[in-house]
Motif scaffolding. Sequence first.
Motif, PDB file in Angstrom:
ATOM      1  N   LEU A 116       0.818  -1.103  -0.122  1.00  0.00           N
ATOM      2  CA  LEU A 116      -0.082   0.028  -0.034  1.00  0.00           C
ATOM      3  C   LEU A 116       0.716   1.419  -0.010  1.00  0.00           C
ATOM      4  O   LEU A 116       2.015   1.344   0.655  1.00  0.00           O
ATOM      5  CB  LEU A 116      -0.844  -0.091   1.194  1.00  0.00           C
ATOM      6  N   ASP A 117       0.325   2.172  -0.805  1.00  0.00           N
ATOM      7  CA  ASP A 117       1.061   3.596  -0.717  1.00  0.00           C
ATOM      8  C   ASP A 117       0.335   4.799  -0.690  1.00  0.00           C
ATOM      9  O   ASP A 117      -0.935   4.543  -0.702  1.00  0.00           O
ATOM     10  CB  ASP A 117       2.294   3.638  -2.064  1.00  0.00           C
ATOM     11  N   GLU A 118       0.787   5.973  -0.366  1.00  0.00           N
ATOM     12  CA  GLU A 118      -0.020   7.233  -0.371  1.00  0.00           C
ATOM     13  C   GLU A 118       0.502   8.131  -1.266  1.00  0.00           C
ATOM     14  O   GLU A 118       0.430   9.082  -1.280  1.00  0.00           O
ATOM     15  CB  GLU A 118       0.280   7.825   1.170  1.00  0.00           C
ATOM     16  N   GLY A 119       1.006   7.365  -2.354  1.00  0.00           N
ATOM     17  CA  GLY A 119       1.698   8.159  -3.656  1.00  0.00           C
ATOM     18  C   GLY A 119       0.387   8.989  -4.378  1.00  0.00           C
ATOM     19  O   GLY A 119      -0.798   9.194  -3.906  1.00  0.00           O
ATOM     20  N   PRO A 120       0.749   9.215  -5.608  1.00  0.00           N
ATOM     21  CA  PRO A 120      -0.247   9.986  -6.637  1.00  0.00           C
ATOM     22  C   PRO A 120      -1.319   9.093  -7.070  1.00  0.00           C
ATOM     23  O   PRO A 120      -2.272   9.728  -7.413  1.00  0.00           O
ATOM     24  CB  PRO A 120       0.866  10.384  -7.699  1.00  0.00           C
ATOM     25  N   GLY A 121      -1.328   7.716  -6.860  1.00  0.00           N
ATOM     26  CA  GLY A 121      -2.455   6.944  -7.293  1.00  0.00           C
ATOM     27  C   GLY A 121      -2.554   7.078  -8.884  1.00  0.00           C
ATOM     28  O   GLY A 121      -1.588   7.321  -9.549  1.00  0.00           O
ATOM     29  N   ILE A 122      -3.101   5.724  -9.413  1.00  0.00           N
ATOM     30  CA  ILE A 122      -3.094   5.493 -10.583  1.00  0.00           C
ATOM     31  C   ILE A 122      -4.528   5.503 -11.073  1.00  0.00           C
ATOM     32  O   ILE A 122      -5.374   4.712 -10.649  1.00  0.00           O
ATOM     33  CB  ILE A 122      -2.536   3.917 -10.876  1.00  0.00           C
TER      34      ILE A 122
END
Length: 185
Positions: A116-122
Amino acid sequence: FVDATLRHAERLSNLVSDLLDISKIESGRYEQEAGWIDLTSAVTSIVDDMKPLASERGVVLTADDLAPVDVLVDVKALDQVLTNLIQNAVKYAHEKGVRVWVRTAVRKKDVKICVLDEGPGIPKIHHNRIFERFYRVDAGRSKHMGGTGLGLSIVKHLVGSMGGSVGLHLNEPVGTVFWFTVPRF
Ligand code: ATP
Ligand code: MG
């Protein structure tokens, strides 16, 4: 100039090693050696190996919720899959201080492993093509980051050859969740 040359050389070297992996997998020369492993310690050690990269980029990487279970897998393949997913999560994090975390859940017929990440999303429109070779959401962004768009196609191949499946969905409130499964016997 030397910096740029080094970056190009690194990119080329990553590309060559990705292509070698793909050709091995596709020609059936990637021989899997499945063995029983303790998933918690395997995941913990893979995550520990990735911690320097994460902290270099100001990302907090943890292994939170690891279910105690033994799985029958090729540990090299598992390592490559998880490393690729963590690398992406760390690489595409757009700001410092965001988290990347790994979770496992034991289910009836398989074990699900999530990054899981809190990045920009896809954005959803990319979801059904994201595992294709050379597919990149934002060519400009990942070119700058040295990506070739092969990582996820390797992931898909390897997960398939371990008998599992792979997918992604949006993380709440921000970011991406990549998951894959390995069967239980
Ligand atoms: P390579 O892994 O071969 O070095 P890459 O990272 O560009 O290159 P993939 O790992 O296949 O290739 O990822 C494909 C694309 O999906 C990336 O270029 C990036 O645009 C997007 N992507 C992958 N993972 C994430 C993520 N966790 N968050 C946001 N975007 C992502
Ligand atoms: Mg990648």
